[in-house]
Design an enzyme around this catalytic site. Structure first.
Site, mmCIF file in Angstrom:
data_model
loop_
_atom_site.group_PDB
_atom_site.id
_atom_site.type_symbol
_atom_site.label_atom_id
_atom_site.label_comp_id
_atom_site.label_asym_id
_atom_site.label_seq_id
_atom_site.Cartn_x
_atom_site.Cartn_y
_atom_site.Cartn_z
ATOM 1 N N GLY A 209 -38.639 4.674 -47.121
ATOM 2 C CA GLY A 209 -37.559 3.837 -46.610
ATOM 3 C C GLY A 209 -37.430 3.875 -45.097
ATOM 4 N N ILE A 210 -37.494 5.073 -44.511
ATOM 5 C CA ILE A 210 -37.368 5.192 -43.052
ATOM 6 C C ILE A 210 -38.603 4.599 -42.379
ATOM 7 C CG2 ILE A 210 -37.170 6.793 -41.109
ATOM 8 C CD1 ILE A 210 -35.657 8.693 -43.071
ATOM 9 N N THR B 114 -39.338 12.100 -36.394
ATOM 10 C CA THR B 114 -37.923 12.152 -36.760
ATOM 11 C C THR B 114 -37.753 12.737 -38.160
ATOM 12 O OG1 THR B 114 -38.037 9.901 -37.647
ATOM 13 C CG2 THR B 114 -37.295 10.129 -35.356
ATOM 14 N N ALA B 115 -38.815 13.303 -38.715
ATOM 15 C CA ALA B 115 -38.790 13.752 -40.119
ATOM 16 C C ALA B 115 -38.453 15.240 -40.208
ATOM 17 C CB ALA B 115 -40.120 13.437 -40.781
ATOM 18 N N ARG B 116 -39.464 16.096 -40.066
ATOM 19 C CA ARG B 116 -39.274 17.544 -40.067
ATOM 20 C C ARG B 116 -40.234 18.153 -39.058
ATOM 21 N NH1 ARG B 116 -35.043 16.936 -42.021
ATOM 22 N NH2 ARG B 116 -34.132 17.837 -43.927
ATOM 23 N N ASP C 182 -37.242 14.517 -32.468
ATOM 24 C CA ASP C 182 -35.846 14.773 -32.861
ATOM 25 C C ASP C 182 -35.757 16.006 -33.746
ATOM 26 O OD1 ASP C 182 -33.050 14.091 -32.961
ATOM 27 O OD2 ASP C 182 -33.343 13.313 -34.987
ATOM 28 N N GLU D 17 -35.771 25.112 -35.772
ATOM 29 C CA GLU D 17 -34.468 24.713 -35.238
ATOM 30 C C GLU D 17 -33.418 25.820 -35.461
ATOM 31 O OE1 GLU D 17 -33.328 20.942 -36.929
ATOM 32 O OE2 GLU D 17 -35.222 20.018 -36.384
ATOM 33 N N HIS E 69 -32.024 16.811 -33.028
ATOM 34 C CA HIS E 69 -31.854 16.446 -34.440
ATOM 35 C C HIS E 69 -30.566 15.643 -34.664
ATOM 36 C CE1 HIS E 69 -33.105 17.753 -38.761
ATOM 37 N NE2 HIS E 69 -32.629 16.522 -38.751
#
Length: 330
Positions: free
Chosen positions: A164-165, A242-244, A268, A273, A291
């Site tokens: 979807g993303i 932008t995922a992991r 991101d 993290e 993030h």
């Protein structure tokens, strides 16, 4: 009052009213803050022995830590559903949940637009080397060491993970005149492809001008991009994630940036993290965000409502609306 209960771990910010409305059919229990040890003690003392569903908030990892084998072993035997607030769910041991007969849902769809917007922001920022002028003007140096960037028009955007993303990234990138290609484990239907070209993983690496990572993190995708993969890429490729964070070997990314193989990156998410690899922090070719992919009011509310809809569907119909794909394919 029902003998069945739902447990909220963490907090609900935007859909509190909808959560409280569940009290007509469920006893509502909450563990808004605290630590893993205290939570485990609560489980062992029988406080949650009537809980059939858990609402696991976006920030619950800070409260209980991951839902790993240790935590799953103390959860009440009555538990049948874990409704997780987040598109990513790598902090839940899905295989162990499945063995225990616990069904898990996440929040895809609700996160697509906001995450793709940030992905495009990072893509343009990385192409234009935006970090340098952004820093310079705040330091009173006007353009400082600003260099010429690149236009997106005509560039090939390679999307690794056309869910979807990824599809929303493709839709937006087309408006900038980019050519879209992608790689998934299996090819999408023509309707979902939307004109994008399906290529092999190696071809995606070799022919993309910009590579966007939009896939889930699991044992098979951890460090899917490392030193070997960077070698296969075009000189001067741009990386967007932008995922992991752990999809990329960050030390290998630092080396690829320093060698010039990767001309810039927009990130991101990070491997450890909230710690960020020092080589990324110090490199002006890296456009960094902390993030914030889903940090909009509208998206946060939509995510909370989807979790609650999953929870309601679970207790009323015995099924989850957005069950994780690993369990749906069983």
């Amino acid at each position: 009052m029902s003998s069945r209960a739902a447990l909220l771990i963490g907090k609900i910010t935007h859909a509190r009213k909808e959560w409280e409305a569940l009290s007509s059919t469920l006893t509502l229990k909450e563990y808004p803050d605290g630590n893993r040890d205290d939570f485990i003690k609560n489980c062992q003392s029988g406080q949650y022995d009537d809980v059939v569903a858990i609402y696991r908030s976006n920030a619950s990892n800070k409260v209980t830590g991951p839902f790993d084998a240790e935590l799953l072993s103390v959860l009440p035997k009555s538990l049948k559903y874990i409704c997780h607030n987040g598109a990513g769910y790598d902090n839940i041991d899905i295989a162990a949940c499945s063995q225990k007969g616990i069904s898990v849902s996440s929040t895809p769809v609700a996160v697509n637009n906001a995450t793709a917007d940030v992905g495009i922001f990072l893509l343009i920022g990385a192409l234009r080397h935006a970090y340098v002028p952004l820093s310079a003007i705040r330091e009173g140096k006007w353009q400082g060491q600003t260099t010429l960037g690149h236009d997106p028009q005509g560039k090939v955007l390679g999307i690794l993970g056309m869910g979807g993303i990824g599809r929303e990234m493709a839709h937006r990138a087309k408006a900038f005149g980019m050519k879209i290609q992608y790689h998934n484990r299996s090819r999408l239907s023509p309707e979902l492809e939307g004109g994008a070209t399906y290529v092999s993983f190696d071809d995606l690496l070799a022919t993309s001008d910009v590579l966007s990572l939009n896939l889930a993190l699991n044992e098979s995708t951890r460090h899917i991009i490392g030193a070997k993969e960077f070698q296969k890429m075009k000189e001067g490729i741009v990386i967007v994630n932008t995922a992991r964070g752990a999809l990329i070997d960050e030390k290998a990314l630092v080396q690829a940036l320093e060698s010039g193989k990767v001309s810039s990156a927009g990130l991101d998410v990070y491997e450890n993290e909230p710690e960020v690899e020092e080589g990324l922090l110090k490199n002006p070719k890296v456009f960094l965000l902390p993030h914030i992919g889903t940090m909009t009011y509208e998206t946060q509310k939509d995510m909370e409502l989807l979790v609650l809809n999953n929870l309601r569907s679970a207790v009323e119909k015995g099924e989850l609306i957005t069950q994780v794909p690993e369990q749906k394919s069983r």
